[in-house]
Design a protein around this motif. Structure first.
Motif, PDB file in Angstrom:
ATOM      1  N   ALA A 109    -105.159 -20.804  28.001  1.00  0.00           N
ATOM      2  CA  ALA A 109    -104.177 -21.720  28.572  1.00  0.00           C
ATOM      3  C   ALA A 109    -102.981 -21.895  27.637  1.00  0.00           C
ATOM      4  CB  ALA A 109    -104.840 -23.067  28.844  1.00  0.00           C
ATOM      5  N   SER A 110    -103.249 -22.018  26.351  1.00  0.00           N
ATOM      6  CA  SER A 110    -102.171 -22.211  25.380  1.00  0.00           C
ATOM      7  C   SER A 110    -101.237 -21.007  25.345  1.00  0.00           C
ATOM      8  CB  SER A 110    -102.763 -22.460  23.983  1.00  0.00           C
ATOM      9  OG  SER A 110    -103.596 -23.603  23.977  1.00  0.00           O
ATOM     10  N   ARG A 111    -101.807 -19.814  25.361  1.00  0.00           N
ATOM     11  CA  ARG A 111    -100.978 -18.605  25.358  1.00  0.00           C
ATOM     12  C   ARG A 111    -100.147 -18.494  26.637  1.00  0.00           C
ATOM     13  NH1 ARG A 111    -105.346 -14.298  22.694  1.00  0.00           N
ATOM     14  NH2 ARG A 111    -104.629 -14.545  20.533  1.00  0.00           N
ATOM     15  N   HIS A 143     -97.322 -20.986  26.362  1.00  0.00           N
ATOM     16  CA  HIS A 143     -96.375 -20.571  25.322  1.00  0.00           C
ATOM     17  C   HIS A 143     -95.496 -19.418  25.788  1.00  0.00           C
ATOM     18  CE1 HIS A 143     -95.346 -18.291  21.532  1.00  0.00           C
ATOM     19  NE2 HIS A 143     -94.926 -19.496  21.220  1.00  0.00           N
ATOM     20  N   ALA A 144     -96.049 -18.567  26.668  1.00  0.00           N
ATOM     21  CA  ALA A 144     -95.321 -17.371  27.097  1.00  0.00           C
ATOM     22  C   ALA A 144     -94.393 -17.612  28.279  1.00  0.00           C
ATOM     23  CB  ALA A 144     -96.321 -16.269  27.460  1.00  0.00           C
ATOM     24  N   LEU A 145     -94.392 -18.814  28.848  1.00  0.00           N
ATOM     25  CA  LEU A 145     -93.553 -19.075  30.010  1.00  0.00           C
ATOM     26  C   LEU A 145     -92.078 -18.933  29.653  1.00  0.00           C
ATOM     27  CD1 LEU A 145     -95.309 -22.203  31.563  1.00  0.00           C
ATOM     28  CD2 LEU A 145     -95.279 -19.877  32.480  1.00  0.00           C
ATOM     29  N   SER A 179    -100.064 -29.653  22.900  1.00  0.00           N
ATOM     30  CA  SER A 179     -98.858 -29.083  22.292  1.00  0.00           C
ATOM     31  C   SER A 179     -97.776 -30.136  22.068  1.00  0.00           C
ATOM     32  CB  SER A 179     -98.297 -27.961  23.174  1.00  0.00           C
ATOM     33  OG  SER A 179     -97.626 -28.481  24.307  1.00  0.00           O
ATOM     34  N   HIS A 180     -97.969 -31.327  22.642  1.00  0.00           N
ATOM     35  CA  HIS A 180     -97.075 -32.451  22.371  1.00  0.00           C
ATOM     36  C   HIS A 180     -97.673 -33.379  21.316  1.00  0.00           C
ATOM     37  CE1 HIS A 180     -94.153 -31.755  25.643  1.00  0.00           C
ATOM     38  NE2 HIS A 180     -95.187 -31.212  26.255  1.00  0.00           N
ATOM     39  N   THR A 187     -92.739 -25.761  29.964  1.00  0.00           N
ATOM     40  CA  THR A 187     -93.327 -27.099  30.104  1.00  0.00           C
ATOM     41  C   THR A 187     -93.138 -27.946  28.844  1.00  0.00           C
ATOM     42  OG1 THR A 187     -95.471 -26.279  29.317  1.00  0.00           O
ATOM     43  CG2 THR A 187     -95.068 -26.283  31.712  1.00  0.00           C
ATOM     44  N   GLY A 188     -92.339 -27.451  27.889  1.00  0.00           N
ATOM     45  CA  GLY A 188     -92.156 -28.198  26.650  1.00  0.00           C
ATOM     46  C   GLY A 188     -93.191 -27.858  25.604  1.00  0.00           C
ATOM     47  N   PHE A 189     -93.889 -26.726  25.774  1.00  0.00           N
ATOM     48  CA  PHE A 189     -94.896 -26.308  24.800  1.00  0.00           C
ATOM     49  C   PHE A 189     -94.228 -26.072  23.455  1.00  0.00           C
ATOM     50  CE2 PHE A 189     -97.659 -23.510  22.487  1.00  0.00           C
ATOM     51  CZ  PHE A 189     -98.942 -23.874  22.866  1.00  0.00           C
ATOM     52  N   SER A 190     -94.766 -26.708  22.414  1.00  0.00           N
ATOM     53  CA  SER A 190     -94.213 -26.580  21.062  1.00  0.00           C
ATOM     54  C   SER A 190     -95.299 -26.070  20.126  1.00  0.00           C
ATOM     55  CB  SER A 190     -93.699 -27.934  20.572  1.00  0.00           C
ATOM     56  OG  SER A 190     -93.474 -27.917  19.179  1.00  0.00           O
ATOM     57  N   LEU A 191     -95.094 -24.907  19.549  1.00  0.00           N
ATOM     58  CA  LEU A 191     -96.065 -24.335  18.617  1.00  0.00           C
ATOM     59  C   LEU A 191     -96.172 -25.175  17.346  1.00  0.00           C
ATOM     60  CD1 LEU A 191     -97.977 -21.935  18.437  1.00  0.00           C
ATOM     61  CD2 LEU A 191     -96.160 -20.648  17.300  1.00  0.00           C
ATOM     62  N   ALA A 192     -95.046 -25.762  16.925  1.00  0.00           N
ATOM     63  CA  ALA A 192     -95.065 -26.601  15.722  1.00  0.00           C
ATOM     64  C   ALA A 192     -95.919 -27.852  15.946  1.00  0.00           C
ATOM     65  CB  ALA A 192     -93.647 -26.998  15.330  1.00  0.00           C
TER      66      ALA A 192
END
Length: 420
Positions: free
Chosen positions: A309-311, A314-316, A282-283, A322-327
Motif C-alpha cells: 500500500a505504501s509503495r 508513493h508512486a501515484l 505517512s502523515h 494523496t499527500g504521501f510523504s516519505l520523510a
C-alpha cells in the motif's frame, strides 16, 4: 449502549416489543462481535416470544466466525417470528385524520398509501412514516406470514460461513476498490434498513450513532476503503445495505480520540485496512502510529500488505497524490521502533528505503528513510542476517559514485552494519 451502532429499524422494533424481551444481537465482546454460544443461549431464551427481524439480522452481522459444523448445535430448536407467537400484535389499528395529514405533509405519499402504512404500523404514525420511506420493509410488513423460522436463517448463515469479505484492489487514482459484499442470508423485513450515515471516514470507528463497525464488525475492509467517489455496499438478495456514503475524504477529520480503535477491531484486516493505515502513517498521525504499534504487538500486522500500500501511494502521479510523504513516513517508523516494535517495522523501513534508492530520481525523503534505518542498525544487526540488515539495493547505491546526502547515509549504514 447496545444501540450506539445498530441497524436503523432496530430501535423501532424495541419500542414495539413487550418489556423484558430477549435481544439476540447483544454483543459478547468489546469489538462488537457476538459469540455463537451466546447466540444459541439467546435463541433458547427467545423461543416462546419469537424473533424480531432487525434484531436477528443485527445478530447475524455481529456473529463471530463460526465453524459450520457447529450448526448442528441448533438441532431441535425453533424460533418463530414474533407475530406467529403473538398474532394479536398484528391486528391493525387505524390512524387518526391528523396522522394522515401529518404523513401527507412529511412524505407527499397518497392518502391510500398512508392508510395502508398506518394499518401496517398498527396506527403508529412514526413507524408508518418509516415504512413509507422504506417501501421494501413495508412490503415485508404486509406479508407477515412469509417469515421463515429464525433457527433456519441462523443455520444457513453459519453453514455458508457468514460474512466473507473479498480482497480490495487499488485503482489508478489511489482508491481502494471492493466489489459489493454478498451476504448468505436474507432476513425478510430488513431490506434497505441498514443505511450507515456519515460524511467522512471517522464516524464508523469512533462510536457515533449507527457506526458501521458496530453494525458489521467483520466488514472493517468496507468501512476503511477510501476514495474520491466511493460507495461500498453489501447486497443480500433484494436487500441493499449501504456500508459507506459518497465522497469521503481520507484524513479529513480529527481522529485524536480514536487511537487504537482499528487495533481493537475484530478484523479481518486486508488491503483496504493497511492502505488506510499507510496513508495516514505517512502523515505521522499519532493515532495511526499507535494502531501500528498495537497491531505489531498483537501479531496482526502484515508488513507485506503495508509495504504494498505504501509503495502504491508513493508512486501515484502528482495530480492524484494523496499527500504521501516519505520523510514523515520515516519519522513514524522511528516512533514505532522506539516504542518497542522495531521487529515489526524494520521490514517496512528497509523496503521503503529500497523503493527510494532504486527510483530513477531520488524522491524527497530518501535521506530521512535511510537515516532512520541507520539509527537502528546496532539493534537489528544482533538479530538478523546481513542481507536483511542492509538490502542488496542499498549496498549497490552505497557503492555508486553519487555524492548526494542520501548516498553518504547509505555508506554510513553499510559501515555501521560491518562494524556493529
Amino acid at each position: 449502549s447496545t444501540f450506539d451502532g445498530r441497524l436503523p429499524g432496530l430501535d423501532v422494533e424495541w419500542n414495539d416489543r413487550p418489556p423484558g424481551g430477549t435481544l439476540l444481537c447483544v454483543p459478547t465482546y468489546s469489538d462488537w462481535t457476538l459469540s455463537f454460544d451466546d447466540l444459541v443461549a439467546s435463541v433458547k431464551a427467545a423461543q416462546e416470544e419469537g424473533y424480531w427481524p432487525h434484531d436477528l439480522a443485527q445478530a447475524l452481522l455481529r456473529l463471530e466466525p463460526t465453524d459450520p459444523s457447529r450448526a448442528a448445535e441448533l438441532d431441535g430448536l425453533t424460533l418463530p417470528h414474533h407475530l406467529s407467537v403473538h398474532p394479536a400484535a398484528g391486528v391493525p389499528r387505524a390512524g387518526t385524520v391528523d396522522d394522515i395529514k401529518t404523513l401527507r405533509g412529511r412524505t407527499s405519499a397518497g392518502i391510500a398509501d398512508i392508510r395502508r402504512a398506518l394499518a401496517a404500523a398498527d396506527g403508529d404514525c412514526a413507524k408508518a412514516e418509516w415504512l413509507l420511506r422504506n417501501r421494501d420493509a413495508w412490503a415485508a410488513q404486509e406479508h407477515r406470514g412469509d417469515y421463515p423460522d429464525g433457527v433456519g436463517l441462523i443455520r444457513a448463515w453459519v453453514t455458508a460461513g457468514g460474512i466473507t469479505v473479498p480482497e480490495a484492489a487499488f485503482d489508478e487514482l489511489g482508491d481502494t476498490v471492493l466489489p459489493d459484499l454478498v451476504l448468505p442470508v436474507v432476513v425478510p423485513g430488513v431490506a434497505a434498513a441498514a443505511r450507515f450515515y456519515g460524511n467522512n471516514l471517522a464516524p464508523p470507528l469512533w462510536g457515533t450513532s449507527t457506526g458501521p463497525l458496530m453494525v458489521a464488525p467483520l466488514a472493517i475492509e468496507y468501512v476503511l476503503a477510501f476514495g474520491r467517489h466511493t460507495r461500498r455496499s453489501c447486497v443480500c438478495g433484494t436487500d441493499h445495505w449501504s456500508l459507506k456514503s459518497d465522497n469521503r475524504t481520507p484524513g479529513a477529520t480529527d481522529h485524536s480520540h480514536g487511537a487504537r480503535d482499528i487495533a481493537a477491531a475484530h478484523g479481518p484486516f486486508g488491503r483496504a485496512t493497511f492502505a488506510y493505515l499507510a496513508m495516514n502513517f505517512s502523515h505521522a498521525h499519532a493515532w495511526t502510529v499507535d494502531d501500528v504499534i498495537a497491531l505489531i504487538k498483537q501479531g496482526r500486522f502484515d508488513p507485506e500488505a503495508f509495504v504494498e500500500a505504501s509503495r502504491h501511494l508513493h508512486a501515484l502521479p502528482p495530480e492524484v497524490q494523496t499527500g504521501f510523504s516519505l520523510a514523515r513516513f520515516a519519522t513514524a517508523c522511528d516512533e514505532v521502533a522506539q516504542a518497542g516494535a522495531l521487529h515489526g517495522i524494520w521490514p517496512v523501513l528497509t523496503a521503503m528505503a529500497v523503493t527510494a534508492v532504486t527510483s530513477p530520481k531520488l524522491p524527497p525523503g530518501t535521506f530521512d528513510i535511510l537515516c532512520v534505518a541507520n539509527k537502528h542498525v546496532p539493534t537489528v544487526v544482533r538479530h538478523l542476517p546481513p542481507d536483511e540488515v542492509v538490502p542488496a539495493e542499498v549496498r549497490a547505491f552505497a557503492a555508486s559514485t553519487s555524492k548526494a546526502k542520501a548516498a553518504l547515509e547509505a555508506r554510513a549504514w553499510l559501515d555501521q552494519a560491518a562494524t556493529a
